[in-house]
Design a protein around this motif. Sequence first.
Motif, mmCIF file in Angstrom:
data_model
loop_
_atom_site.group_PDB
_atom_site.id
_atom_site.type_symbol
_atom_site.label_atom_id
_atom_site.label_comp_id
_atom_site.label_asym_id
_atom_site.label_seq_id
_atom_site.Cartn_x
_atom_site.Cartn_y
_atom_site.Cartn_z
ATOM 1 N N LYS A 210 0.840 -1.182 0.000
ATOM 2 C CA LYS A 210 0.000 0.000 0.000
ATOM 3 C C LYS A 210 0.878 1.236 0.000
ATOM 4 C CE LYS A 210 -3.876 -2.241 2.357
ATOM 5 N NZ LYS A 210 -4.814 -2.190 3.513
ATOM 6 N N LYS A 211 0.340 2.353 -0.461
ATOM 7 C CA LYS A 211 1.171 3.528 -0.729
ATOM 8 C C LYS A 211 1.908 4.079 0.488
ATOM 9 C CE LYS A 211 -2.126 6.213 -2.328
ATOM 10 N NZ LYS A 211 -2.747 7.441 -2.898
ATOM 11 N N PHE A 212 1.313 3.947 1.694
ATOM 12 C CA PHE A 212 1.951 4.518 2.880
ATOM 13 C C PHE A 212 2.661 3.475 3.742
ATOM 14 C CE2 PHE A 212 -1.697 7.640 2.320
ATOM 15 C CZ PHE A 212 -0.907 8.625 1.747
ATOM 16 N N ASP A 213 2.874 2.270 3.199
ATOM 17 C CA ASP A 213 3.554 1.233 3.968
ATOM 18 C C ASP A 213 4.876 1.748 4.534
ATOM 19 O OD1 ASP A 213 1.654 -0.708 3.697
ATOM 20 O OD2 ASP A 213 2.670 -1.831 2.114
ATOM 21 N N GLY A 214 5.087 1.511 5.830
ATOM 22 C CA GLY A 214 6.333 1.895 6.478
ATOM 23 C C GLY A 214 6.338 3.291 7.051
ATOM 24 N N TYR A 215 5.432 4.152 6.605
ATOM 25 C CA TYR A 215 5.402 5.529 7.097
ATOM 26 C C TYR A 215 4.656 5.611 8.426
ATOM 27 C CZ TYR A 215 7.653 7.518 3.050
ATOM 28 O OH TYR A 215 8.590 7.837 2.105
ATOM 29 N N VAL A 216 5.161 6.463 9.289
ATOM 30 C CA VAL A 216 4.611 6.648 10.634
ATOM 31 C C VAL A 216 4.399 8.140 10.864
ATOM 32 C CG1 VAL A 216 5.063 6.407 13.113
ATOM 33 C CG2 VAL A 216 5.832 4.612 11.514
ATOM 34 N N ILE A 217 3.215 8.507 11.370
ATOM 35 C CA ILE A 217 2.958 9.882 11.810
ATOM 36 C C ILE A 217 2.613 9.843 13.294
ATOM 37 C CG2 ILE A 217 1.488 11.932 11.609
ATOM 38 C CD1 ILE A 217 1.009 11.201 8.686
ATOM 39 N N VAL A 218 3.354 10.622 14.080
ATOM 40 C CA VAL A 218 3.073 10.759 15.512
ATOM 41 C C VAL A 218 2.778 12.231 15.776
ATOM 42 C CG1 VAL A 218 3.911 10.446 17.852
ATOM 43 C CG2 VAL A 218 4.600 8.828 16.063
ATOM 44 N N SER A 219 1.595 12.494 16.329
ATOM 45 C CA SER A 219 1.149 13.873 16.508
ATOM 46 C C SER A 219 0.871 14.203 17.972
ATOM 47 C CB SER A 219 -0.136 14.116 15.701
ATOM 48 O OG SER A 219 -0.649 15.419 15.945
ATOM 49 N N ASP A 220 1.292 15.388 18.362
ATOM 50 C CA ASP A 220 0.830 15.980 19.614
ATOM 51 C C ASP A 220 -0.679 16.220 19.521
ATOM 52 O OD1 ASP A 220 0.916 17.489 22.090
ATOM 53 O OD2 ASP A 220 0.875 19.299 20.873
ATOM 54 N N LEU A 221 -1.328 16.388 20.666
ATOM 55 C CA LEU A 221 -2.769 16.669 20.670
ATOM 56 C C LEU A 221 -3.060 18.168 20.736
ATOM 57 C CD1 LEU A 221 -4.539 13.951 22.899
ATOM 58 C CD2 LEU A 221 -4.639 14.229 20.422
ATOM 59 N N ASP A 222 -2.966 18.742 21.933
ATOM 60 C CA ASP A 222 -3.374 20.140 22.135
ATOM 61 C C ASP A 222 -2.499 21.087 21.317
ATOM 62 O OD1 ASP A 222 -5.441 20.022 24.511
ATOM 63 O OD2 ASP A 222 -3.815 18.647 25.027
ATOM 64 N N GLY A 223 -3.161 21.952 20.557
ATOM 65 C CA GLY A 223 -2.440 22.919 19.742
ATOM 66 C C GLY A 223 -1.913 22.354 18.444
ATOM 67 N N THR A 224 -2.186 21.073 18.191
ATOM 68 C CA THR A 224 -1.672 20.425 16.980
ATOM 69 C C THR A 224 -2.803 19.662 16.288
ATOM 70 O OG1 THR A 224 0.515 20.241 18.035
ATOM 71 C CG2 THR A 224 0.130 18.926 16.056
ATOM 72 N N LEU A 225 -3.064 18.446 16.726
ATOM 73 C CA LEU A 225 -4.176 17.680 16.160
ATOM 74 C C LEU A 225 -5.523 18.293 16.536
ATOM 75 C CD1 LEU A 225 -5.395 15.240 14.706
ATOM 76 C CD2 LEU A 225 -5.012 13.903 16.786
ATOM 77 N N LEU A 226 -5.619 18.815 17.772
ATOM 78 C CA LEU A 226 -6.883 19.406 18.227
ATOM 79 C C LEU A 226 -6.948 20.878 17.844
ATOM 80 C CD1 LEU A 226 -7.181 17.953 21.856
ATOM 81 C CD2 LEU A 226 -7.855 16.920 19.677
ATOM 82 N N ASP A 227 -8.136 21.315 17.440
ATOM 83 C CA ASP A 227 -8.323 22.744 17.159
ATOM 84 C C ASP A 227 -8.501 23.501 18.473
ATOM 85 O OD1 ASP A 227 -11.015 22.458 17.980
ATOM 86 O OD2 ASP A 227 -11.751 22.259 15.931
ATOM 87 N N ASN A 228 -8.785 24.775 18.378
ATOM 88 C CA ASN A 228 -8.874 25.596 19.593
ATOM 89 C C ASN A 228 -10.077 25.254 20.458
ATOM 90 O OD1 ASN A 228 -6.540 26.910 18.863
ATOM 91 N ND2 ASN A 228 -7.584 28.642 17.916
ATOM 92 N N ASN A 229 -11.030 24.523 19.903
ATOM 93 C CA ASN A 229 -12.185 24.053 20.672
ATOM 94 C C ASN A 229 -11.990 22.630 21.181
ATOM 95 O OD1 ASN A 229 -13.798 26.442 20.387
ATOM 96 N ND2 ASN A 229 -14.233 25.838 18.276
ATOM 97 N N LYS A 230 -10.775 22.127 21.068
ATOM 98 C CA LYS A 230 -10.412 20.785 21.543
ATOM 99 C C LYS A 230 -11.139 19.689 20.770
ATOM 100 C CE LYS A 230 -7.780 22.604 24.701
ATOM 101 N NZ LYS A 230 -6.312 22.623 24.522
ATOM 102 N N ASN A 231 -11.321 19.909 19.481
ATOM 103 C CA ASN A 231 -11.929 18.919 18.603
ATOM 104 C C ASN A 231 -10.944 18.515 17.514
ATOM 105 O OD1 ASN A 231 -14.568 18.965 19.818
ATOM 106 N ND2 ASN A 231 -14.911 20.922 18.801
ATOM 107 N N ILE A 232 -11.131 17.296 16.960
ATOM 108 C CA ILE A 232 -10.402 16.879 15.765
ATOM 109 C C ILE A 232 -11.284 17.208 14.570
ATOM 110 C CG2 ILE A 232 -9.308 14.988 14.524
ATOM 111 C CD1 ILE A 232 -8.980 13.521 17.160
ATOM 112 N N SER A 233 -10.790 18.001 13.652
ATOM 113 C CA SER A 233 -11.602 18.412 12.509
ATOM 114 C C SER A 233 -11.945 17.223 11.616
ATOM 115 C CB SER A 233 -10.860 19.466 11.680
ATOM 116 O OG SER A 233 -9.766 18.885 10.991
ATOM 117 N N LYS A 234 -13.029 17.366 10.878
ATOM 118 C CA LYS A 234 -13.449 16.340 9.910
ATOM 119 C C LYS A 234 -12.321 16.070 8.917
ATOM 120 C CE LYS A 234 -17.062 15.603 6.379
ATOM 121 N NZ LYS A 234 -16.246 15.835 5.159
#
Length: 268
Positions: A3-27
């Motif tokens: 598959k196209k992303f085989d081997g790739y890893v994304i690690v994300s912080d939550l607050d201020g990064t994955l979460l918006d200012n309302n503490k939600n993950i956008s669609k």
Amino acid sequence: MNKKFDGYVIVSDLDGTLLDNNKNISKENLEAINYFTQNGGKFSVATGRVVEATEEYLLKIEVNLPIIVYNGGVIYDHNNKKILSEKFVDDNQKQIALRIKEDDENIGIEIYANRKLYILRDSGNSIRSATQMLDIIYDITEDVFSMNWHKILVVGKSDVIDGIEKTFEDKYNIKGTRSGKTSFELLPANESKGQALKSIIEMYNLDQSKVICVGDNMNDVELLQEAAFSFCPKNGSEELKKYADFIAPSNEEHVIKHIVMWVEDKLS
């Protein structure tokens, strides 16, 4: 079939990064994460939050690696509800918490232990999204000092925390980390999000040349240093941006979607 992303890893912080200012993950971020994992990618989060305040965000996305919580003090297998690694602050750090309390009456001090939050000094801000799943204990006794502490959190106005950040290591001869505009933390010695990620890479024999990390504050610096490709969102700390390979859109502009598209472009 690969598959196209085989081997790739994304690690994300939550607050201020994955979460918006309302503490939600956008669609848009939700769809990007699921597209990434469905096409072979590995996704996880690395946060200062406790397990209970992290898992609520993982219900709609596929997290297919252990998560990093307590800013690296705990590696947790979310899918099997199992702690894989757990570190604690030492007695010297506990005594420093008492010294901080004596030195500055303008800050709150919180102790994270036994899946509860113990208030050494109340800041008036202990009830917030990152703590709402925890029992908060205000009337603490000496018994708390015999417990295993995951971390110590210092809370105050941003200018007060600015001062603490600048003088802390010289004053107490120990390192701490800035985790937000109004927070500074003491973690188990030599532990960090980056150290936890290094352990996960070894546990799962991941290809480090395909590891991508994103975070917004100085508690993410070791995480970014452990990555082959590092991102800081536009809203992130100016100091952290110096350590990032790329500046991503702000946390209000779908950071993870941007990174997944970047990987896809890189592969095309």
